[in-house]
Design an enzyme around this catalytic site. Structure first.
Site, PDB file in Angstrom:
ATOM      1  N   ASP A 128       0.821  -1.205   0.000  1.00  0.00           N
ATOM      2  CA  ASP A 128       0.000   0.000   0.000  1.00  0.00           C
ATOM      3  C   ASP A 128       0.863   1.266   0.000  1.00  0.00           C
ATOM      4  O   ASP A 128       1.837   1.356   0.755  1.00  0.00           O
ATOM      5  CB  ASP A 128      -0.873  -0.019   1.264  1.00  0.00           C
ATOM      6  N   GLU A 188      12.233 -15.915   0.721  1.00  0.00           N
ATOM      7  CA  GLU A 188      12.591 -16.969   1.688  1.00  0.00           C
ATOM      8  C   GLU A 188      11.548 -18.090   1.649  1.00  0.00           C
ATOM      9  O   GLU A 188      11.781 -19.188   2.128  1.00  0.00           O
ATOM     10  CB  GLU A 188      12.630 -16.398   3.120  1.00  0.00           C
TER      11      GLU A 188
END
Ligand code: GLC
Ligand code: CA
Length: 537
Positions: A206, A260
């Site tokens: 955002d 990850e």
């Protein structure tokens, strides 16, 4: 022609279509007039039927709701209004079981004033004292510089507890965090990991063009063309308060965290010109996979202008950068309100046949247009702070209309925002039964796109056209698809270029043409778009 050989076609989000859900307005499951996560879960089969691939859910974190959840008081929880972590986990599990991906809305630029980080920071003591942007008053008194909030008024508020000003690009209840602080970065990264471990497939970041501001906090220069009919924020040119080079590093850092967990999607919300948007793919494409491209939201609706804009965007993309297109969201007037119901059908065909990942806004498949919000029902804080300018965002946030039961099947209670006046007929149930409805058209387009790699992964080439017609070709191997859109209300003709393959009309926005060979000229009715299948010869 652009796009050849630049893509890794195995990535779902290149082929897929994203559907945005504003959770307050999708489905209420407990009769309080406000949509919730259990409501989203109950409607997953609808989304499968419609034919989308992923849902992006606007924020549902604990929040005092000054900006309806974009003021986050806890990055690792669910507001009781929307459900619990268990209801979220159930959405993920049920979505994944249906082959749908889940994208969260992550709000990195600011928290809520109620976030414990801010509560600690405002004391001026403890390890979080520098997690926000605190400054003394200017020597002459008043805010440290001239920056303006996106919702009007100064971008600084004085905090009596700390005796300093804090910066907020949006509401005073949304203090901006300081991404230059490594401890803040780590804490934000941990919040991302919290959701990644719960199985989310990506994030929409955002207001991410705001995350880094000029270190010296220099004043923004005036915008000489501003008039009082424009919102306050446009009074100044936002050259020091947003879109700073450091933002790219912040995004690359978040992208790295997502990696990850394998391949996850990172989308960046950016209201910037094209040359600035494409910079957000980042160095060596280590930034956002999809820097949101909002050009169709702002563009004047005419064939030549749209054609030029599409070609300019294609040309501006970095090598290997995957395009994307957005027609509407919870911050801008709905497409049918902007261009009218007839052109909204043409717009749907455009969005779902361009090269690049489309983001589709809930309710646009019903053709929801202008919804009048009576003054006593205005909820949007921006509309309340700057009345009379038409900046209110409530009209595009009204409840989804499911059927003709009371409150449109959205809720058993009066919804938080009104329905459209024609809600009983403008509903999923009514439009499902009508093969020529906006819903049936949208579904047909989504399914056609899914079945045709020329439309998802194929190359893009604009074709010659005149007047109100926009024409282009998408091609993947031997599969040719041509799209011809009449952006005007009068009937017209389009002549395929010399050397074109034999072509057959397979779909019209009017839902009444198929299996029709094109002989020399293609006749188009007013406000009609068609898809043509071609065979190489
Ligand atoms: C983004 C959101 C908008 C929100 C603002 C502040 O632009 O889309 O709804 O008000 O950020 O978080
Ligand atoms: Ca509810």
């Amino acid at each position: 022609m652009t796009g050849a050989g630049s893509s890794k076609p195995d990535l779902w989000w290149r082929k897929g279509v994203i559907y945005q859900i504003y959770p307050r307005s999708f489905q209420d499951s407990n009769g309080d007039g406000i949509g919730d996560l259990e409501g989203v879960r109950q409607r997953l089969d609808y989304l499968v039927w419609l034919g989308v691939d992923a849902i992006w859910i606007s924020p549902f974190y604990p929040s005092p709701m000054h900006d309806f959840g974009y003021d986050v008081a806890d990055y690792c929880g669910v507001d009781p209004m929307f459900g619990t972590l268990e209801s979220f986990d159930a959405v993920v599990a049920d979505a994944h079981a249906r082959g749908l991906r889940i994208i969260l809305d992550f709000v990195p630029n600011h928290t809520s004033i109620e976030h414990p980080w801010f509560q600690e920071s405002r004391t001026g003591q403890g390890p979080r004292r520098d997690w926000y942007i605190w400054r003394d008053a200017a020597p002459s008194g008043g805010p440290p510089n001239n920056w303006i909030s996106n919702f009007g008024g100064p971008a600084w508020s004085f905090d009596a507890v700390r005796g300093q000003y804090y910066h907020h690009a949006f509401l005073p209840e949304q203090p901006d965090v300081d991404w230059r602080n490594p401890k803040l970065r780590d804490a934000m990264h941990e919040a991302l990991r919290f959701w990644l471990a719960r199985g989310v497939d990506g994030f929409r970041l955002d207001a991410v063009w705001h995350v880094v501001k000029d270190e010296a906090l220099r004043d923004n220069p005036p915008n000489d063309t501003w008039t009082a009919k424009q919102p306050d924020i446009e009074r100044l040119l936002q050259i020091h308060s947003a879109d700073q080079p450091g933002a790219h590093e912040v995004i690359a850092g978040m992208r790295k965290v997502t990696e990850e967990f394998g391949e996850r999607l990172v989308i960046a919300e950016l209201y910037l010109p094209v040359d600035r948007i494409v910079a957000y793919y980042g160095e060596d494409l280590r930034g956002a996979h999809l820097p949101f491209n909002f050009q169709l939201i702002a563009a004047p609706w005419n064939a030549a202008g749209l054609g030029d804009l599409i070609e300019a965007y294609e040309a501006a993309l970095p090598r290997g950068g995957w395009p994307n297109w957005v027609l509407g969201n919870h911050d801008r007037a709905r497409i049918a309100a902007r261009v009218g119901p007839a052109q909204a059908r043409v717009a749907a065909m455009l969005l779902l046949t361009l090269r690049g990942t489309p983001t589709f806004y809930y309710g646009d498949e019903l053709g929801i247009g202008e919804v009048e919000i009576p003054p006593d029902r205005i909820r949007d804080p921006w509309a309340l702070r700057e009345p009379g300018l038409g900046v209110g965002r409530d009209p595009e946030r009204t409840p989804m209309q499911w059927d003709a039961s009371p409150h449109a099947g959205f809720s058993t209670h009066e919804p938080w925002l009104p329905l459209t006046p024609d809600w009983a007929s403008r509903s999923v149930a009514a439009q499902r039964a009508d093969p020529a409805s906006m819903l049936s058209l949208t579904r047909a387009l989504l399914h056609y796109r899914r079945a045709h790699e020329s439309l998802s992964l194929g190359t893009f080439r604009r074709l010659a056209s005149e007047g109100d017609v926009l024409a282009y070709e998408r091609r993947s191997g031997d599969e040719w698809t041509t799209v011809v859109l009449n952006l005007g209300a009068s009937p017209t003709l389009w002549r395929p270029p010399v050397g074109s393959p034999g072509m057959t009309v397979v779909m019209s926005t009017h839902c009444d043409r198929s299996d029709e060979a094109v002989v020399e000229m293609l006749p188009l009715r007013g406000d009609e778009g068609v898809i043509l299948a071609g065979e190489a010869r």
